[in-house]
Enzyme design. Structure first.
Site, PDB file in Angstrom:
ATOM      1  CE  LYS A 195      29.956  39.914  45.226  1.00 42.14           C
ATOM      2  NZ  LYS A 195      29.646  40.835  44.121  1.00 42.14           N
ATOM      3  CB  CYS A 303      39.238  35.511  31.849  1.00 43.14           C
ATOM      4  SG  CYS A 303      38.039  34.221  31.507  1.00 43.14           S
ATOM      5  CD  GLU A 400      42.530  39.972  32.743  1.00 44.66           C
ATOM      6  OE1 GLU A 400      42.383  40.245  33.944  1.00 44.66           O
ATOM      7  OE2 GLU A 400      42.070  38.945  32.219  1.00 44.66           O
TER       8      GLU A 400
END
Ligand code: NAI
Ligand code: MG
Length: 491
Positions: A195, A303, A400
């Site tokens: 996905k 990331c 983050e």
């Protein structure tokens, strides 16, 4: 000289260096109006749909499926059938042929994929063209090479495929994350239900055409589009033997809870808040380039982005000055312009998150710097941002942001740098800038990070394992290590 010295009405040197755009053409991309779900080698209609847009222009690009639990069930059934019907027992050398084909077709169609990636995700064309596409193809080439050598990779352990892999990927590197997931899974003899993220489904849907061209047997790879509900249905499905997830720590934790005790294998590649540590003996101009690449590459939607800069106090001032000057040269704008350095923010939702965290930085007392730049009126944009005077406790030093926002902190000694760098719930990556090899090794041994770059940043290679410590997740992708999550060794 005589010509140039003639300063009359028209100056010899133009006063206004108006920038001439160099847009990449979209003609190579042929979008359909609607896309279904790719299940068992065929397109099936999705019962629910939504529109996917370009975050740079807000223009609608296509209507895509929002797969339901019933659709996911069909995809898993197709993957199970393909697994049992021959894919898992095919000799590795035969599986490799398909992977080599996919890699070559990606190379041949690289421009088409790069343009589409930039249209749907907002990243600069120079990055999708020079980073995402070459690395995606390289990943398939690399794992194609392992497909017939698994017995040598794991001697005396009799490696076997796990079964059906459910793979859920994020929006920051859509095609590259697809390659990271699909290439090792197929090399090891598994079948896949993948996905893509809801905001960036289009390159995964175009990839189905590559699978058709490569004549991959039906059902070996199934692509279902949709949001978190579709992802949750994949995680939940009893017919799935392994989940590979890349995305937020929040969803990663929820998946881990959901799978506890189920016997399903799991790898999680989650968030980060990496330290980029600059010592006073480094090549300063090179470090500035590395800092810029570390946080403004892909709008900071990375990331492993170097989002916390630790500058040694003795060079703090010249470093920040050089950094600010360098920021003024970054071009922000049209992702399809070949000169663009910083493209569009991937979605309105992500833009809201960046704005909220930047506001918290101001409120908590950090000093903000943004170079003068004119942002387009339509679409999602955020100017490259540097925060100085940041305390470790501030949210912008802890959380983050996943945007083009750098927090600058300082240190005096290597011990202090280390302590501050490791003071985070994350542990995905880090950077060290110094002339001394011994110091690089000393730091690398003590930094709690899966990847440590020295005098460079954001370098990727399919042969090198990538993954995190602590809340950045577990399991490795890439390299020999990246095969293990897709194998079982129990007989
Ligand atoms: P997300 O974690 O919600 O989305 C990542 C993928 O997981 C998408 O495909 C999404 O549809 C799917 N997903 C969402 N909920 C799910 C569920 N309950 N079960 C299974 N799959 C699910 O990330 P989101 O909301 O797009 O971004 C939020 C923040 O997460 C970002 O601001 C960023 O800080 C972080 N993030 C980190 C990434 C990384 O590479 N480490 C990638 C994307 C986001
Ligand atoms: Mg989410």
């Amino acid at each position: 000289m005589a010509e140039l010295d003639r300063t009359g009405a028209a100056p010899a040197v133009p006063a206004d260096w108006t920038y001439a755009p160099a847009p990449e053409s979209k003609d190579i991309v042929h979008l359909r109006d609607r896309y279904g779900l790719f299940v068992g080698g065929e397109w099936i209609e999705a019962s629910e749909t939504y529109e996917t847009i370009s975050p740079a222009s807000e223009e609608p690009l296509a209507v895509v499926g929002q797969a339901t639990a019933a659709d996911v069930d069909r995809a898993v059934a197709a993957a199970r059938t393909a697994f049992a019907d021959g894919w898992s027992s095919l000799p590795g050398s035969e599986r490799a042929k398909y992977l080599f084909r996919i890699a070559r077709i990606l190379q041949e169609r690289a421009r088409e994929f790069a343009v589409l990636e930039s249209m749907n995700g907002g990243k600069p064309i120079k990055e999708s063209r020079d980073v995402d596409l070459p690395l995606a193809a390289a990943h398939f080439f690399y794992y194609a090479g392992w497909a017939d050598k698994l017995e040598y990779a794991f001697p005396n352990r009799r490696p076997k495929p796990v079964g059906v892999a459910g793979q859920i990927i994020p929006w920051n590197f859509p095609l590259l994350m697809l390659a990271w997931k699909i290439a090792p899974a197929l090399a090891c003899g598994n079948t896949v239900v993948l996905k893509p993220a809801e905001t960036t489904p289009l390159t995964a849907l175009l990839f189905c055409d590559v699978l058709r061209q490569a004549e991959l047997p039906a059902g070996v790879v199934n692509i279902v589009t949709g949001d978190g509900r579709t992802g949750a249905a994949i995680v939940d499905h009893d017919g799935v033997d392994k989940i590979a997830f890349t995305g937020s720590t929040e969803v990663g934790k929820a998946i881990q809870r959901q799978l506890a005790g189920s016997g399903k294998k799991l790898t999680l590649e989650l968030g980060g808040k990496a330290a980029n540590i600059v010592f006073d003996d480094c090549a300063l101009d090179q470090a500035v380039e590395g800092i810029v690449n570390g946080i403004y590459f892909n709008q900071g939607h990375v990331c492993c982005a170097g989002s916390r800069l630790f500058a040694q106090e003795s060079i703090y001032e010249p470093l920040v000055e050089k950094l600010k000057r360098r920021l003024e040269t970054l071009r922000v704008g049209d992702p399809l312009d070949k000169n663009t350095d910083v493209g569009a923010i991937n979605s309105a939702m992500q833009l809201d998150k960046i704005r909220e965290l930047v506001q918290s930085g101001r409120d908590e007392g950090a000093d903000i710097y943004q170079p003068p730049c004119r942002l387009p009126e339509k679409g999602c944009w955020f100017a490259p941002t540097v925060f100085t005077n940041v305390a470790q406790s501030y949210r912008i030093a802890q959380e983050e942001i996943f945007g083009p926002v750098l927090s600058v902190l300082t240190f005096r000694t290597p011990d202090e740098a280390l302590e501050k760098a490791n003071n985070t719930p994350y542990g995905l990556s880090a950077g060290v800038w110094t002339e001394k090899g011994s110091r690089i090794l000393w730091m690398a041994q003590r930094l709690r990070a899966g990847v440590v770059w020295a005098n460079t940043y954001n370098r990727f290679d399919p042969t090198s394992p990538f993954g995190g410590y602590k809340e950045s997740g577990f399991g490795r992708e890439g390299g020999l290590h990246g095969l293990e999550p897709y194998l079982r060794f129990d007989e």
